[in-house]
Design a protein around this motif. Structure first.
Motif, PDB file in Angstrom:
ATOM      1  N   GLY A  44       0.802  -1.214   0.000  1.00  0.00           N
ATOM      2  CA  GLY A  44       0.000   0.000   0.000  1.00  0.00           C
ATOM      3  C   GLY A  44       0.835   1.264   0.000  1.00  0.00           C
ATOM      4  N   LEU A  45       2.080   1.160  -0.424  1.00  0.00           N
ATOM      5  CA  LEU A  45       2.997   2.306  -0.464  1.00  0.00           C
ATOM      6  C   LEU A  45       3.078   2.826  -1.904  1.00  0.00           C
ATOM      7  N   GLU A  46       1.910   3.228  -2.429  1.00  0.00           N
ATOM      8  CA  GLU A  46       1.818   3.604  -3.837  1.00  0.00           C
ATOM      9  C   GLU A  46       2.738   4.762  -4.206  1.00  0.00           C
ATOM     10  N   ALA A  47       2.758   5.809  -3.398  1.00  0.00           N
ATOM     11  CA  ALA A  47       3.587   6.968  -3.733  1.00  0.00           C
ATOM     12  C   ALA A  47       5.061   6.578  -3.828  1.00  0.00           C
ATOM     13  N   ALA A  48       5.501   5.679  -2.969  1.00  0.00           N
ATOM     14  CA  ALA A  48       6.891   5.224  -2.998  1.00  0.00           C
ATOM     15  C   ALA A  48       7.153   4.303  -4.193  1.00  0.00           C
ATOM     16  N   ALA A  49       6.105   3.678  -4.722  1.00  0.00           N
ATOM     17  CA  ALA A  49       6.263   2.779  -5.870  1.00  0.00           C
ATOM     18  C   ALA A  49       6.500   3.546  -7.168  1.00  0.00           C
ATOM     19  N   VAL A  50       5.932   4.745  -7.277  1.00  0.00           N
ATOM     20  CA  VAL A  50       5.964   5.488  -8.538  1.00  0.00           C
ATOM     21  C   VAL A  50       7.363   5.658  -9.116  1.00  0.00           C
ATOM     22  N   PRO A  51       8.349   6.168  -8.355  1.00  0.00           N
ATOM     23  CA  PRO A  51       9.662   6.363  -8.996  1.00  0.00           C
ATOM     24  C   PRO A  51      10.302   5.061  -9.477  1.00  0.00           C
ATOM     25  N   PHE A  52       9.990   3.960  -8.811  1.00  0.00           N
ATOM     26  CA  PHE A  52      10.541   2.673  -9.259  1.00  0.00           C
ATOM     27  C   PHE A  52       9.858   2.224 -10.549  1.00  0.00           C
ATOM     28  N   TYR A  53       8.534   2.396 -10.641  1.00  0.00           N
ATOM     29  CA  TYR A  53       7.843   2.075 -11.894  1.00  0.00           C
ATOM     30  C   TYR A  53       8.374   2.955 -13.021  1.00  0.00           C
ATOM     31  N   GLU A  54       8.512   4.247 -12.745  1.00  0.00           N
ATOM     32  CA  GLU A  54       9.006   5.162 -13.776  1.00  0.00           C
ATOM     33  C   GLU A  54      10.404   4.772 -14.227  1.00  0.00           C
ATOM     34  N   ARG A  55      11.244   4.387 -13.292  1.00  0.00           N
ATOM     35  CA  ARG A  55      12.597   3.943 -13.641  1.00  0.00           C
ATOM     36  C   ARG A  55      12.538   2.661 -14.478  1.00  0.00           C
ATOM     37  N   ALA A  56      11.656   1.748 -14.100  1.00  0.00           N
ATOM     38  CA  ALA A  56      11.539   0.481 -14.831  1.00  0.00           C
ATOM     39  C   ALA A  56      11.126   0.704 -16.280  1.00  0.00           C
ATOM     40  N   LEU A  57      10.322   1.744 -16.510  1.00  0.00           N
ATOM     41  CA  LEU A  57       9.814   2.009 -17.854  1.00  0.00           C
ATOM     42  C   LEU A  57      10.651   3.021 -18.623  1.00  0.00           C
ATOM     43  N   SER A  58      11.718   3.530 -18.005  1.00  0.00           N
ATOM     44  CA  SER A  58      12.500   4.606 -18.611  1.00  0.00           C
ATOM     45  C   SER A  58      13.430   4.140 -19.727  1.00  0.00           C
ATOM     46  N   GLN A  59      13.657   2.847 -19.802  1.00  0.00           N
ATOM     47  CA  GLN A  59      14.537   2.325 -20.847  1.00  0.00           C
ATOM     48  C   GLN A  59      14.146   0.893 -21.165  1.00  0.00           C
ATOM     49  N   GLU A  60      14.739   0.349 -22.197  1.00  0.00           N
ATOM     50  CA  GLU A  60      14.471  -1.029 -22.613  1.00  0.00           C
ATOM     51  C   GLU A  60      15.049  -2.005 -21.595  1.00  0.00           C
ATOM     52  N   GLY A  61      14.582  -3.241 -21.642  1.00  0.00           N
ATOM     53  CA  GLY A  61      15.186  -4.264 -20.809  1.00  0.00           C
ATOM     54  C   GLY A  61      14.197  -5.154 -20.087  1.00  0.00           C
ATOM     55  N   LEU A  62      12.955  -4.709 -19.934  1.00  0.00           N
ATOM     56  CA  LEU A  62      11.957  -5.560 -19.281  1.00  0.00           C
ATOM     57  C   LEU A  62      11.440  -6.590 -20.280  1.00  0.00           C
ATOM     58  N   SER A  63      11.124  -7.766 -19.779  1.00  0.00           N
ATOM     59  CA  SER A  63      10.446  -8.753 -20.616  1.00  0.00           C
ATOM     60  C   SER A  63       9.067  -8.187 -20.955  1.00  0.00           C
ATOM     61  N   PRO A  64       8.434  -8.669 -22.021  1.00  0.00           N
ATOM     62  CA  PRO A  64       7.078  -8.183 -22.329  1.00  0.00           C
ATOM     63  C   PRO A  64       6.110  -8.353 -21.157  1.00  0.00           C
ATOM     64  N   GLU A  65       6.190  -9.468 -20.464  1.00  0.00           N
ATOM     65  CA  GLU A  65       5.309  -9.699 -19.312  1.00  0.00           C
ATOM     66  C   GLU A  65       5.552  -8.667 -18.215  1.00  0.00           C
ATOM     67  N   ASP A  66       6.818  -8.413 -17.901  1.00  0.00           N
ATOM     68  CA  ASP A  66       7.130  -7.418 -16.870  1.00  0.00           C
ATOM     69  C   ASP A  66       6.777  -6.006 -17.336  1.00  0.00           C
ATOM     70  N   ARG A  67       6.952  -5.730 -18.619  1.00  0.00           N
ATOM     71  CA  ARG A  67       6.585  -4.402 -19.141  1.00  0.00           C
ATOM     72  C   ARG A  67       5.079  -4.191 -19.009  1.00  0.00           C
ATOM     73  N   GLN A  68       4.297  -5.197 -19.330  1.00  0.00           N
ATOM     74  CA  GLN A  68       2.850  -5.115 -19.149  1.00  0.00           C
ATOM     75  C   GLN A  68       2.517  -4.838 -17.688  1.00  0.00           C
ATOM     76  N   GLY A  69       3.174  -5.579 -16.803  1.00  0.00           N
ATOM     77  CA  GLY A  69       2.941  -5.392 -15.372  1.00  0.00           C
ATOM     78  C   GLY A  69       3.342  -4.017 -14.890  1.00  0.00           C
ATOM     79  N   ALA A  70       4.440  -3.492 -15.422  1.00  0.00           N
ATOM     80  CA  ALA A  70       4.897  -2.157 -15.017  1.00  0.00           C
ATOM     81  C   ALA A  70       3.950  -1.076 -15.516  1.00  0.00           C
ATOM     82  N   LEU A  71       3.481  -1.196 -16.743  1.00  0.00           N
ATOM     83  CA  LEU A  71       2.535  -0.212 -17.274  1.00  0.00           C
ATOM     84  C   LEU A  71       1.217  -0.260 -16.506  1.00  0.00           C
ATOM     85  N   LEU A  72       0.721  -1.462 -16.247  1.00  0.00           N
ATOM     86  CA  LEU A  72      -0.513  -1.590 -15.479  1.00  0.00           C
ATOM     87  C   LEU A  72      -0.305  -1.090 -14.053  1.00  0.00           C
ATOM     88  N   GLY A  73       0.810  -1.480 -13.442  1.00  0.00           N
ATOM     89  CA  GLY A  73       1.090  -1.061 -12.068  1.00  0.00           C
ATOM     90  C   GLY A  73       1.215   0.442 -11.937  1.00  0.00           C
TER      91      GLY A  73
END
Length: 167
Positions: free
Chosen positions: A54-83
């Protein structure tokens, strides 16, 4: 470096998270993210660990970092975009939620979860027609209920023409 390497530590943190030890997993992943700040996979799993607590505000910069460049598997990219989109919505950042979830639907048009969360975010921005239409399309294409499948074609047609009537 002594001790387990990055891969072993990430696998262990994911295992701990899957076992329901969310706080311990978060601690392990935050430490790993500190050591590997440019690692998109670590960032994604760190964001997810925050969301589970339930620490959504703290999750945001990590999600943004995860999506900032290539490297996630398609499954993880889907999860990051949804998250990230869902997290923005929970935080009341509706326009950011819609933009992120639209990006996810554009990249993964068959992902029903992304489309469902987009519909919720659209509702929050007052886009009720688009939200309802999206949900009707999802219902028509994913339901196995015979009382829905019997009307699949009609639901699909009406989803795009909610305000039209016949004279």
């Amino acid at each position: 470096m002594n001790g387990p390497n990055r891969d072993e530590r990430l696998v262990e943190a994911i295992r701990v998270r899957a076992a329901g030890q969310h706080q311990l997993a978060r601690e392990q992943l935050v430490a790993l993210a500190g050591e590997f700040p440019d690692d998109v996979e670590v960032a994604f799993h760190t964001a997810w660990a925050h969301d589970l607590l339930g620490l959504e505000a703290a999750a945001v910069p990590f999600y943004e970092r995860a999506l900032s460049q290539e490297g996630l598997s398609p499954e993880d990219r889907q999860g990051a975009l949804l998250g990230l989109g869902s997290t923005y919505r929970v935080l009341g950042r509706y326009e950011s939620a819609v933009a992120t979830l639209r990006r996810g639907v554009d990249e993964f048009p068959d992902h029903a979860g992304l489309r469902t969360f987009l519909a919720m975010a659209l509702y929050n921005t007052g886009e009720h027609r688009e939200s309802t239409g999206l949900l009707l399309h999802l219902l028509a294409t994913t339901s196995q209920d015979p009382t829905i499948t019997d009307y699949r074609q009609a639901l699909d047609r009406y989803a795009d023409h909610l305000d039209e009537t016949t004279d």
